[in-house]
Design a protein around this motif. Structure first.
Motif, PDB file in Angstrom:
ATOM      1  N   UNK A  13       0.858  -1.193   0.000  1.00 53.74           N
ATOM      2  CA  UNK A  13       0.000   0.000   0.000  1.00 53.74           C
ATOM      3  C   UNK A  13       0.889   1.235   0.000  1.00 53.74           C
ATOM      4  N   UNK A  14       0.435   2.270  -0.662  1.00 53.66           N
ATOM      5  CA  UNK A  14       1.284   3.444  -0.801  1.00 53.66           C
ATOM      6  C   UNK A  14       0.570   4.714  -0.357  1.00 53.66           C
ATOM      7  N   UNK A  15       1.341   5.592   0.218  1.00 57.50           N
ATOM      8  CA  UNK A  15       0.945   6.960   0.517  1.00 57.50           C
ATOM      9  C   UNK A  15       2.037   7.826  -0.091  1.00 57.50           C
ATOM     10  N   UNK A  16       1.671   8.754  -0.918  1.00 56.03           N
ATOM     11  CA  UNK A  16       2.646   9.651  -1.532  1.00 56.03           C
ATOM     12  C   UNK A  16       2.601  11.002  -0.821  1.00 56.03           C
ATOM     13  N   UNK A  17       3.718  11.709  -0.838  1.00 60.99           N
ATOM     14  CA  UNK A  17       3.809  13.035  -0.244  1.00 60.99           C
ATOM     15  C   UNK A  17       4.492  13.942  -1.259  1.00 60.99           C
ATOM     16  N   UNK A  18       3.865  15.073  -1.564  1.00 63.31           N
ATOM     17  CA  UNK A  18       4.478  16.001  -2.500  1.00 63.31           C
ATOM     18  C   UNK A  18       5.662  16.701  -1.829  1.00 63.31           C
ATOM     19  N   UNK A  52     -18.893  11.451   7.811  1.00 64.42           N
ATOM     20  CA  UNK A  52     -18.599  10.231   8.562  1.00 64.42           C
ATOM     21  C   UNK A  52     -17.161  10.021   8.973  1.00 64.42           C
ATOM     22  N   UNK A  53     -16.193  10.397   8.127  1.00 65.92           N
ATOM     23  CA  UNK A  53     -14.775  10.221   8.439  1.00 65.92           C
ATOM     24  C   UNK A  53     -14.034  11.523   8.175  1.00 65.92           C
ATOM     25  N   UNK A  54     -12.966  11.747   8.919  1.00 67.93           N
ATOM     26  CA  UNK A  54     -12.138  12.917   8.671  1.00 67.93           C
ATOM     27  C   UNK A  54     -10.674  12.549   8.867  1.00 67.93           C
ATOM     28  N   UNK A  55      -9.806  13.343   8.250  1.00 70.87           N
ATOM     29  CA  UNK A  55      -8.367  13.129   8.363  1.00 70.87           C
ATOM     30  C   UNK A  55      -7.843  13.820   9.615  1.00 70.87           C
ATOM     31  N   UNK A  56      -6.796  13.251  10.168  1.00 73.41           N
ATOM     32  CA  UNK A  56      -6.101  13.879  11.269  1.00 73.41           C
ATOM     33  C   UNK A  56      -4.607  13.802  11.010  1.00 73.41           C
ATOM     34  N   UNK A  57      -3.884  14.765  11.536  1.00 64.81           N
ATOM     35  CA  UNK A  57      -2.427  14.793  11.423  1.00 64.81           C
ATOM     36  C   UNK A  57      -1.851  15.337  12.716  1.00 64.81           C
ATOM     37  N   UNK A  89      -3.183   4.697  -1.315  1.00 64.55           N
ATOM     38  CA  UNK A  89      -3.148   5.314  -2.629  1.00 64.55           C
ATOM     39  C   UNK A  89      -3.296   6.822  -2.612  1.00 64.55           C
ATOM     40  N   UNK A  90      -3.390   7.423  -1.442  1.00 63.62           N
ATOM     41  CA  UNK A  90      -3.594   8.862  -1.323  1.00 63.62           C
ATOM     42  C   UNK A  90      -2.304   9.642  -1.529  1.00 63.62           C
ATOM     43  N   UNK A  91      -2.476  10.927  -1.824  1.00 61.02           N
ATOM     44  CA  UNK A  91      -1.367  11.863  -1.962  1.00 61.02           C
ATOM     45  C   UNK A  91      -1.585  12.992  -0.956  1.00 61.02           C
ATOM     46  N   UNK A  92      -0.578  13.247  -0.131  1.00 57.78           N
ATOM     47  CA  UNK A  92      -0.611  14.363   0.808  1.00 57.78           C
ATOM     48  C   UNK A  92       0.081  15.541   0.153  1.00 57.78           C
ATOM     49  N   UNK A  93      -0.626  16.658   0.060  1.00 54.86           N
ATOM     50  CA  UNK A  93      -0.088  17.851  -0.586  1.00 54.86           C
ATOM     51  C   UNK A  93      -0.238  19.037   0.361  1.00 54.86           C
ATOM     52  N   UNK A  94       0.501  20.093   0.067  1.00 54.88           N
ATOM     53  CA  UNK A  94       0.361  21.341   0.808  1.00 54.88           C
ATOM     54  C   UNK A  94       0.016  22.420  -0.195  1.00 54.88           C
ATOM     55  N   UNK A  95      -1.095  23.100   0.041  1.00 55.31           N
ATOM     56  CA  UNK A  95      -1.554  24.139  -0.861  1.00 55.31           C
ATOM     57  C   UNK A  95      -1.437  25.494  -0.195  1.00 55.31           C
ATOM     58  N   UNK A  96      -1.018  26.468  -0.976  1.00 54.52           N
ATOM     59  CA  UNK A  96      -0.909  27.834  -0.491  1.00 54.52           C
ATOM     60  C   UNK A  96      -1.500  28.745  -1.558  1.00 54.52           C
ATOM     61  N   UNK A  97      -2.581  29.415  -1.207  1.00 49.83           N
ATOM     62  CA  UNK A  97      -3.236  30.266  -2.191  1.00 49.83           C
ATOM     63  C   UNK A  97      -4.003  31.381  -1.526  1.00 49.83           C
ATOM     64  N   UNK A  98      -4.716  32.131  -2.336  1.00 47.78           N
ATOM     65  CA  UNK A  98      -5.469  33.266  -1.826  1.00 47.78           C
ATOM     66  C   UNK A  98      -6.624  32.846  -0.926  1.00 47.78           C
ATOM     67  N   UNK A  99      -7.269  31.730  -1.226  1.00 42.75           N
ATOM     68  CA  UNK A  99      -8.443  31.337  -0.456  1.00 42.75           C
ATOM     69  C   UNK A  99      -8.143  30.336   0.647  1.00 42.75           C
ATOM     70  N   UNK A 100      -7.078  29.569   0.506  1.00 43.76           N
ATOM     71  CA  UNK A 100      -6.807  28.547   1.517  1.00 43.76           C
ATOM     72  C   UNK A 100      -5.321  28.212   1.560  1.00 43.76           C
ATOM     73  N   UNK A 101      -4.898  27.799   2.730  1.00 43.89           N
ATOM     74  CA  UNK A 101      -3.534  27.339   2.905  1.00 43.89           C
ATOM     75  C   UNK A 101      -3.562  26.186   3.883  1.00 43.89           C
ATOM     76  N   UNK A 104      -3.570  18.979   2.363  1.00 40.04           N
ATOM     77  CA  UNK A 104      -4.746  18.427   1.700  1.00 40.04           C
ATOM     78  C   UNK A 104      -4.439  16.992   1.282  1.00 40.04           C
ATOM     79  N   UNK A 105      -5.387  16.086   1.522  1.00 38.62           N
ATOM     80  CA  UNK A 105      -5.236  14.685   1.136  1.00 38.62           C
ATOM     81  C   UNK A 105      -6.069  14.432  -0.111  1.00 38.62           C
ATOM     82  N   UNK A 106      -5.413  14.002  -1.173  1.00 35.78           N
ATOM     83  CA  UNK A 106      -6.095  13.575  -2.405  1.00 35.78           C
ATOM     84  C   UNK A 106      -6.266  12.070  -2.279  1.00 35.78           C
TER      85      UNK A 106
END
Length: 122
Positions: A13-18, A52-57, A89-101, A104-106
């Motif tokens: 099983x894989x988890x990717x990280x950007x 029903x489910x949420x991510x935690x870190x 199979x998920x990808x963990x990413x970090x987003x930085x933008x005008x509306x959100x920072x 994020x888990x894809x």
């Protein structure tokens, strides 16, 4: 169960990280004064939210005995077996933008999300 995706077999099983997510997490680990050679980011799934489910870190000093351990861009990510079945199979990413920072888990296993994007269902 301990896996290192960079050298593991394709059946693992894989988890990717950007790179952006790893850089942000490593910076936060450093600010917390944790040793990034042993400590890591714990990614988990918990009951909660309107879907029903949420991510935690959180940061952990070291992995638990039965954790899967993934290393990407020098960041160690710990995932417990119960959470792994939801986020494989998920990808963990970090987003930085005008509306959100933030992180994020894809997740390819999600069949629906709540309107705010904070919780999901598989």
């Amino acid at each position: 169960m301990s896996t290192e995706p960079a050298t593991g077999s394709d059946s693992q099983p894989r988890i990717e990280v950007t790179e952006a997510a790893a850089e942000q997490a490593l910076s936060l680990l450093d600010q917390e004064g944790l040793d990034d050679d042993v400590a890591g980011l714990r990614l988990f799934v918990q009951q909660g939210g309107c879907a029903g489910l949420s991510y935690g870190m959180r940061f952990d000093d070291e992995p638990e005995e039965d954790d899967a351990i993934y290393t990407h861009h020098d960041l160690r990510v710990f995932v417990d077996p119960a959470s792994l079945k939801y986020i494989e199979g998920s990808v963990l990413d970090y987003e930085s933008g005008l509306q959100a920072e933030g992180f994020h888990v894809e997740n390819p296993n999600v069949v629906s999300e709540c309107g705010c994007g904070e919780s999901f269902r598989t």
